[in-house]
Scaffold this motif. Structure first.
Motif, PDB file in Angstrom:
ATOM      1  N   TRP A  69      24.495 -26.413  44.703  1.00  0.00           N
ATOM      2  CA  TRP A  69      24.110 -27.676  45.451  1.00  0.00           C
ATOM      3  C   TRP A  69      24.808 -27.839  46.620  1.00  0.00           C
ATOM      4  N   ASP A  76      22.118 -39.376  44.006  1.00  0.00           N
ATOM      5  CA  ASP A  76      20.736 -39.233  44.549  1.00  0.00           C
ATOM      6  C   ASP A  76      20.188 -37.538  44.274  1.00  0.00           C
ATOM      7  N   ALA A  77      21.154 -36.722  44.341  1.00  0.00           N
ATOM      8  CA  ALA A  77      20.857 -35.302  44.117  1.00  0.00           C
ATOM      9  C   ALA A  77      20.596 -35.024  42.522  1.00  0.00           C
ATOM     10  N   ASN A 132      22.582 -35.337  55.324  1.00  0.00           N
ATOM     11  CA  ASN A 132      22.318 -35.766  53.913  1.00  0.00           C
ATOM     12  C   ASN A 132      22.153 -37.504  54.175  1.00  0.00           C
ATOM     13  N   LYS A 144      19.039 -37.495  40.882  1.00  0.00           N
ATOM     14  CA  LYS A 144      17.849 -38.040  40.550  1.00  0.00           C
ATOM     15  C   LYS A 144      16.850 -37.173  40.931  1.00  0.00           C
ATOM     16  N   SER A 145      16.909 -36.573  41.957  1.00  0.00           N
ATOM     17  CA  SER A 145      16.117 -35.646  42.719  1.00  0.00           C
ATOM     18  C   SER A 145      15.776 -34.387  41.879  1.00  0.00           C
ATOM     19  N   LYS A 193      17.978 -32.176  42.366  1.00  0.00           N
ATOM     20  CA  LYS A 193      18.677 -30.798  43.050  1.00  0.00           C
ATOM     21  C   LYS A 193      20.052 -30.487  42.502  1.00  0.00           C
ATOM     22  N   SER A 227      21.673 -39.921  52.288  1.00  0.00           N
ATOM     23  CA  SER A 227      22.492 -40.484  51.317  1.00  0.00           C
ATOM     24  C   SER A 227      23.791 -41.119  51.807  1.00  0.00           C
TER      25      SER A 227
END
Length: 453
Positions: free
Chosen positions: A142, A53-54, A149, A56-57, A59, A151
């Motif tokens: 990160w 998810d990080a 979080n 994809k974003s 981050k 996620s």
């Protein structure tokens, strides 16, 4: 069939029926064995989800450094993913965690910084604060922040919850798991309650943590907070991943009960599980009144026993904390270690020559002397030798003519220290009656055999 990399093996963990350890519970109790994940823990699921998810974003960027406060299992999941995906890892943890966890993280190339346990989360020395500081200082870094979080819980909503539903064919009635970050139980709960809102979600807490009281009263009570030994569950703050609206009940378990139950699981179910699993099963037994016949109770077994070899699986560690007591060896223990054989006695009317022949043929050094089956004395090699030197004709005389005072009788609970003190040159054995009324003889050799066994 093969997998392209180790990350593809995460999930689809087995479910195993528990038997001996939950024999007093009328429900079917199933263990969700998360140790089959590549990092040997359930945290592999959410670690990979947080990273993906990080990515994809934006981050987490290529070549970046992952910095996290972790007790070990989340770190392991992150470290494994980092190896495959090309990231560096720096982990902060507390000094109450087992050394094996730190060694395992370092094996995957991670840097581990150990911080004090007994400080407030806001203290600059806490593992939360140190990880946040490092995130600010290390370029291209990160921090997953597994506690807040979402996620984390989403991974279990997408994976663990559906697996439980499918493996129980929708028959699950209760789910039990330790609550630390809260992601596991909250994610599972959200999925399962969408399927069946009557499913009960039971969280395991520990003494020294705030969860149970907060759930029941809505009060965050700092007086509830104090140091505890149990790893992986409980907190001194409220993580965003703990969804109290989805968790029906919290059950607190003591450090001692958690530690001892961890060992019992291995001995009774042959499942080598970690400390929080001990808490979960101890909690299930405390809550047995909540389960009935026909219920299907799923208990999460989050991690593997190898991470606790120096702690819960170490007798000295348990003894130092007063969780087990040093048990003195007793006469009962000594005779249990002896080879099964009938004690040799001789009737007081038998001749000394018969006693000599018995001693020679059986290669023994002493014989209790009986009269009508009752022990009334003893005869030893030295008794015979002394008598023969004084009167060679004594061989034809009855044994009672040279027998001496009987070996002392002791009970089964007599300590080995006391028995050793009773055995000396003049008294080379003691007698004890076992639970079945059978007389046993204990010699110095038997004591040595029991101690070294």
């Amino acid at each position: 069939m093969w997998y392209n990399n180790i990350l593809e093996t995460i999930g689809n963990t087995p479910m195993v029926k528990l038997n001996k350890i939950v024999k007093d519970i009328p429900a079917t109790v199933l263990a969700k064995i998360e140790t089959t994940n590549p990092g040997n823990s359930i945290k592999d699921r959410m670690a990979l989800k947080m990273i993906e998810d990080a990515e994809k974003s934006g981050k987490l960027k290529p070549g970046g450094t992952i910095i996290e406060g972790t007790s070990g299992n989340t770190g392991m999941g992150l470290a494994i993913a980092a190896v495959i995906k090309g990231y560096k890892c720096i982990f902060t943890s507390t000094d109450k965690q087992s050394k094996e966890k730190f060694d395992a993280l370092r094996a995957f190339g991670a840097e581990v910084i150990v911080c004090p346990t007994n400080v407030e989360p806001e203290d600059p020395r806490s593992y939360y604060s140190v990880s946040s500081r490092l995130e600010r200082e290390v370029p291209n870094s990160w921090k997953p922040n597994q506690y807040d979080n979402l996620s984390n819980s989403q991974a279990h909503y997408e994976q663990t919850g559906p697996e439980i539903w499918e493996q129980t064919e929708g028959k699950v009635t209760h789910v039990v798991a330790g609550v630390g970050t809260g992601g596991t139980l909250s994610g599972i709960a959200r999925f399962l309650k969408e399927k069946n809102p009557d499913i009960k979600i039971l969280g395991i807490d520990t003494y020294g943590s705030v969860f149970k009281k907060y759930k029941e009263t809505g009060e965050f009570d700092k007086n509830e907070i104090y140091p505890y030994i149990t790893e992986g569950i409980g907190e001194d703050f409220l993580p965003a991943n703990v969804d109290f609206s989805l968790i029906d009940h919290f059950e607190k378990v003591t450090d001692m009960d958690a530690a001892l139950m961890t060992r019992e699981i291995a001995r009774k179910e042959a499942i080598f599980a970690g400390n929080s699993t001990g808490s979960a099963i101890a909690g299930v037994l405390q809550m047995k009144h909540m389960f009935k016949e026909g219920d299907v109770v799923v208990v999460i077994f989050p991690d593997h026993g190898t991470r606790y070899l120096g702690k819960m699986y170490n007798d000295d560690w348990l003894r130092d904390r007063g969780f087990i007591k040093e048990e003195k060896l007793t006469a009962r223990h000594i005779i249990s270690k002896k080879e099964a054989q009938d004690i040799v006695t001789i009737d007081c009317e038998k001749t000394v020559l018969e006693a000599i022949n018995t001693i020679k043929s059986l290669n023994i050094s002493q014989i209790p002397v009986t009269q009508k089956g009752m022990v009334i004395g003893k005869i030893t090699e030295s008794d015979i030798l002394t008598s023969l030197m004084e009167n060679p004709g004594i061989k034809s005389q009855p044994v009672k003519s040279i027998s001496t005072a009987p070996f002392p009788f002791i009970d089964l609970n007599t300590s080995i220290d006391k028995i050793s003190g009773m055995i000396n040159r003049d008294n080379i054995a003691v007698l004890v009656e076992d639970e079945n009324g059978k007389i046993e003889i204990i010699t110095q050799y038997d004591i040595i055999n029991a101690i070294s066994a």
